[in-house]
Write a protein that holds these residues in place. Structure first.
Motif, mmCIF file in Angstrom:
data_model
loop_
_atom_site.group_PDB
_atom_site.id
_atom_site.type_symbol
_atom_site.label_atom_id
_atom_site.label_comp_id
_atom_site.label_asym_id
_atom_site.label_seq_id
_atom_site.Cartn_x
_atom_site.Cartn_y
_atom_site.Cartn_z
ATOM 1 N N UNK A 71 -52.921 -12.049 13.262
ATOM 2 C CA UNK A 71 -51.923 -11.100 14.221
ATOM 3 C C UNK A 71 -50.419 -11.370 13.536
ATOM 4 N N UNK A 72 -49.596 -12.652 13.113
ATOM 5 C CA UNK A 72 -48.430 -12.768 12.810
ATOM 6 C C UNK A 72 -48.154 -11.341 11.668
ATOM 7 N N UNK A 73 -49.237 -11.164 10.526
ATOM 8 C CA UNK A 73 -49.109 -9.988 9.436
ATOM 9 C C UNK A 73 -49.260 -8.299 9.792
ATOM 10 N N UNK A 74 -49.875 -8.651 11.435
ATOM 11 C CA UNK A 74 -50.243 -7.099 11.855
ATOM 12 C C UNK A 74 -48.489 -6.843 12.696
ATOM 13 N N UNK A 75 -48.718 -7.791 13.757
ATOM 14 C CA UNK A 75 -47.453 -7.578 14.212
ATOM 15 C C UNK A 75 -46.131 -7.359 13.592
ATOM 16 N N UNK A 76 -45.528 -8.220 11.976
ATOM 17 C CA UNK A 76 -44.405 -8.045 10.942
ATOM 18 C C UNK A 76 -45.049 -6.951 10.512
ATOM 19 N N UNK A 77 -46.429 -5.971 10.044
ATOM 20 C CA UNK A 77 -46.374 -4.147 9.552
ATOM 21 C C UNK A 77 -46.021 -3.600 10.467
ATOM 22 N N UNK A 78 -46.682 -3.896 11.947
ATOM 23 C CA UNK A 78 -45.933 -2.735 12.805
ATOM 24 C C UNK A 78 -44.522 -3.029 12.941
ATOM 25 N N UNK A 79 -43.805 -4.441 12.738
ATOM 26 C CA UNK A 79 -42.786 -3.710 12.857
ATOM 27 C C UNK A 79 -42.266 -3.076 11.759
ATOM 28 N N UNK A 80 -41.892 -3.478 10.800
ATOM 29 C CA UNK A 80 -41.666 -2.606 9.595
ATOM 30 C C UNK A 80 -42.033 -1.299 8.911
ATOM 31 N N UNK A 81 -42.924 -0.780 10.259
ATOM 32 C CA UNK A 81 -43.808 0.606 9.832
ATOM 33 C C UNK A 81 -42.224 0.968 10.765
ATOM 34 N N UNK A 82 -42.540 0.655 11.783
ATOM 35 C CA UNK A 82 -40.957 1.278 13.356
ATOM 36 C C UNK A 82 -40.167 1.255 12.756
ATOM 37 N N UNK A 83 -39.597 0.111 11.766
ATOM 38 C CA UNK A 83 -38.096 0.780 11.647
ATOM 39 C C UNK A 83 -37.807 1.282 10.273
ATOM 40 N N UNK A 84 -38.964 1.456 9.576
ATOM 41 C CA UNK A 84 -39.009 2.988 8.513
ATOM 42 C C UNK A 84 -39.020 3.941 9.253
ATOM 43 N N UNK A 85 -39.646 4.276 10.151
ATOM 44 C CA UNK A 85 -39.932 5.654 10.784
ATOM 45 C C UNK A 85 -38.540 5.810 11.511
ATOM 46 N N UNK A 86 -38.313 4.856 12.132
ATOM 47 C CA UNK A 86 -36.761 4.950 12.904
ATOM 48 C C UNK A 86 -35.622 5.271 12.004
ATOM 49 N N UNK A 87 -35.480 4.449 10.841
ATOM 50 C CA UNK A 87 -34.016 4.816 9.863
ATOM 51 C C UNK A 87 -34.526 6.449 9.260
ATOM 52 N N UNK A 88 -36.077 6.503 9.182
ATOM 53 C CA UNK A 88 -36.156 8.287 8.933
ATOM 54 C C UNK A 88 -35.145 9.717 9.830
ATOM 55 N N UNK A 89 -35.332 8.431 11.223
ATOM 56 C CA UNK A 89 -35.310 9.765 12.031
ATOM 57 C C UNK A 89 -34.036 9.823 12.103
#
Length: 738
Positions: free
Chosen positions: A535-553
């Protein structure tokens, strides 16, 4: 008292159900096919014991974002080629810079920026492969950065999984109740052709008072924009049909001629609208009557598309129109000469209104005749309508390319590179475990959505889709997945989630949202061999994806946004530079005019599709684009006609032509009133040096050279009209277009 029969309610419900089924049946079939393809790809990867079936599932949902099988195959082919190229680039980067993070990230950002630039510059369906070549490098290289010796295995697994996903999507889309591109292509082509005929009729039938209306002028420009946009959509469908039907590939030359004829007809229509506007204001009543006689005769030829059935004009009506156009085109020069003879006592400027109108009608009729012929040939499935050999057709396919605006493409590349570098810097400075995932996300978003009309909105939509996919994936991974004991249950549940995203993807307003949900649901869930419960790796992966997309946006919204004033000025400067680069200095060949028109068409479509900004006068930008189209086309045709007539023109003509070309190029480079006056003087001088076109002498046959000179006269007069057009006001002040 009205009494509703009891049987009326079931009948109404049945009709509503049938209407709903007609509208949604294709969507329901499509999402079922997406679920089946995803399950098939996942099963094959598990059976072959590949490392990450999620990569194959991702490929399925991405290439099946369109419903037509031909477009699915086309996207699959370019995705496969792009993934191979990007994976090899990732292998090279790891081999060169695996122990040096700073040079590695600089090289990775430069490569992703280059791919983003090329995908935005080369405006065709193949540019999707360049998008994949960019972000697939990050997908391949980032997981191997900590273990360089595993990069080769990562490349092999990634390419294999992508190939399985592409093949699964292509097979399911083609075999299971396929939805072909060809019917949509023919329907869109028929609709655009019918619309063109309707606009022709409306322009020819419009009276003088209506033509002078400013509101009507804006409506005319909007109509031309819709025609151009419809034709661009037809071209997109044709590109997908090439992968679906072999006959489409062999008839590619016919479709290219059809596209060329459509653009030429629309451009002559624009010229006809302009000359009618000026004639209604400045022409003598007798000259206006002569113009009306010519336009009414042309109007009588065209079928009334208002009475056509909703699918559009019938092929039989187009076939019946061809001989009428042939006869009319043959007789039109003599009819123009007769009208000029009747106006012999009027000043030359008044007769020129009639000659220019006649020339516009003559050459518009010629292009319309060729357009009708190619239209029928393209629709003929029972015979081979090829006017060239297969090898010639393949050669013509290879030569066709469309490029976009250099400035916009360069900004897209720089924006992608800076976004990647920013996330990489945060990763290096913080030691964040999920930093590599964030780099993958920013690379995907920066390259994939640089091509859409409104990148910030699309990026925030995919952010929302990723968030929804992250939450849905959490529920699936930690509450549903542990209770699934067989592959059949796993495939069924995965398919249900994917079908929800695919259904949302079928609606234009939420297409990116549904695509984002499917992409990141598959990515975050990460079905793998073996499954991992973390679960911890899952949450970290999701946060990383959202951070990358937000940076591009944020990068799309802040770094030279598409709707910004600065990018609009640079865009216009590059559009105007086409007059000198292509129209004046381009190498004369059969494709110069077509390539120039396609560039301008793409520019006009991009300007019209850009998000609204109160600081940017979109109407003025579109007016500039049409002015470039009209002037550049006139310059290229004048050069071609001069080359054709050769020594039959006066000795002073070459110098006058070059002066005229230079004056127009200088005007579009620096649009000042002084340059406008110089261009108008050069236009008048060129008119004075050019021999007359159609002579009004009685019973004098009109030869081909006279028709060419007639067109040259008309083009010079159209240019003069544009230079004196007060409604555009292009030259009223110095434009600061740095």
């Amino acid at each position: 008292m009205n009494v509703t029969p009891a049987s009326a309610t079931p009948t109404r419900l049945r009709d509503e159900w049938l209407a709903y089924w007609r509208d949604d049946a294709p969507r329901l079939l499509h999402i079922a096919k997406v679920g089946l393809a995803v399950a098939l790809a996942m099963g094959l990867c598990m059976r072959l014991e590949l490392r990450s079936p999620a990569t194959a599932m991702l490929s399925c949902v991405i290439v099946m974002m369109h419903q037509q099988s031909g477009i699915v195959i086309a996207r699959g082919v370019y995705r496969g080629l792009g993934m191979v190229g990007g994976s090899l680039a990732g292998l090279v980067l790891i081999a060169l810079f695996s122990q040096q993070p700073l040079p590695f990230f600089l090289a990775l950002a430069a490569w992703i920026g280059l791919c983003a630039f090329c995908s935005a510059y080369f405006r065709n369906f193949q540019s999707y492969g360049l998008v994949l070549a960019g972000f697939s490098t990050a997908i391949t290289a980032m997981p191997a950065l900590a273990n360089p010796y595993g990069v080769f295995d990562n490349v092999i697994h990634t390419i294999s999984e992508v190939a399985i996903g592409v093949l699964s999507a292509s097979v399911v889309s083609t075999v299971v109740l396929p939805r072909a591109v060809a019917p949509a292509l023919y329907a869109a082509s028929r609709a655009s052709f019918t619309h063109l005929l309707g606009v022709l009729r409306a322009t020819l039938a419009r009276d003088a008072a209506t033509v002078q209306s400013g509101a009507q002028a804006g409506a005319q420009t909007g109509t031309l924009l819709s025609l151009i946009g419809e034709r661009a959509n037809v071209e997109l469908l044709r590109t997908g049909a090439l992968f679906e039907d072999p006959s489409m590939r062999l008839r590619q030359s016919v479709f290219l001629d059809l596209d060329r004829g459509f653009l030429d007809t629309v451009t002559w229509l624009y010229a006809l609208q302009r000359v009618k506007t000026h004639a209604s204001a400045d022409a003598h009543p007798r000259a206006q009557a002569a113009i009306a006689a010519l336009t009414d005769a042309t109007l009588a030829l065209l079928p009334d598309t208002a009475t056509a059935s909703p699918p559009g004009i019938a092929d039989d009506a187009v076939a019946a129109l061809l001989p009428r156009l042939d006869a009319f085109e043959t007789a039109l020069p003599a009819r123009i000469a007769a009208q000029l003879r009747a106006l012999d006592d009027l000043p030359p400027a008044q007769r020129q209104f009639v000659e220019s109108t006649g020339a516009a009608l003559l050459f518009m009729t010629d292009d319309l005749r060729l357009l009708c012929r190619r239209y029928l040939e393209a629709r003929a499935a029972d015979r081979q309508p090829w006017t060239v050999s297969v090898l010639q057709a393949i050669g013509r396919i290879a030569r066709q390319r469309v490029v976009g605006n250099r400035t916009a493409a360069l900004i897209a590349g720089v924006r992608a590179a800076l976004a990647v570098l920013l996330v990489a810097a945060v990763w290096i400075a913080s030691g964040w475990v999920g930093g590599s995932t964030a780099i993958v996300a920013v690379a995907i978003t920066s390259t994939l959505f640089a091509l859409v009309p409104d990148p910030p909105t699309a990026a925030w939509q995919i952010f929302t889709g990723c968030l929804a996919g992250w939450l849905a994936g959490f529920a699936f991974s930690f509450f549903v997945l542990p209770s699934l004991g067989t592959f059949a249950l796993l495939a069924a549940v995965i398919a249900l989630f994917v079908m929800v995203g695919a259904y949302v993807n079928t609606f234009p307003k939420t297409a990116v949202l549904g695509l984002g949900f499917n992409i990141y649901f598959c990515f975050i869930v990460g079905i793998s061999n073996p499954a991992v419960y973390n679960p911890s790796a899952y949450l970290d992966t999701g946060f990383a994806l959202l951070s990358g997309i937000a940076t591009a946006a944020v990068a799309f919204s802040v770094l030279a946004p598409r709707a910004g004033e600065w990018i609009a000025r640079r865009y216009l400067a590059d559009v105007r530079a086409l007059v000198a680069d292509d129209a004046r200095d381009g190498e004369l060949d059969d494709d110069l005019l077509y390539d120039f028109e396609r560039k301008l068409r793409d520019c006009i479509v991009q300007i019209a599709g850009a998000p609204a900004d109160p600081r940017v006068d979109r109407e003025r930008m579109i007016a500039w684009a049409f002015a470039v189209l009209e002037a550049g086309r006139a310059m290229i045709l004048m050069r071609l006609d001069t080359q054709r007539l050769g020594d039959t023109l006066p000795a002073a003509w070459t110098a006058r032509l070059q002066t005229w070309l230079d004056a127009l190029a200088d005007l579009f480079d620096t649009p000042t009133p002084e340059n406008a006056d110089r261009a108008q003087t050069a236009t008048q001088a060129a008119l004075a040096a050019l021999p007359p076109g159609i002579e009004p002498a009685a019973d004098a046959p009109v030869g081909p050279d006279a028709l060419v000179r007639c067109r040259m006269h008309a083009l010079l007069h159209f240019t003069d009209f544009a230079l004196r057009d007060a409604t555009l006001a292009l030259w009223t002040r110095t434009e600061r277009m740095a």
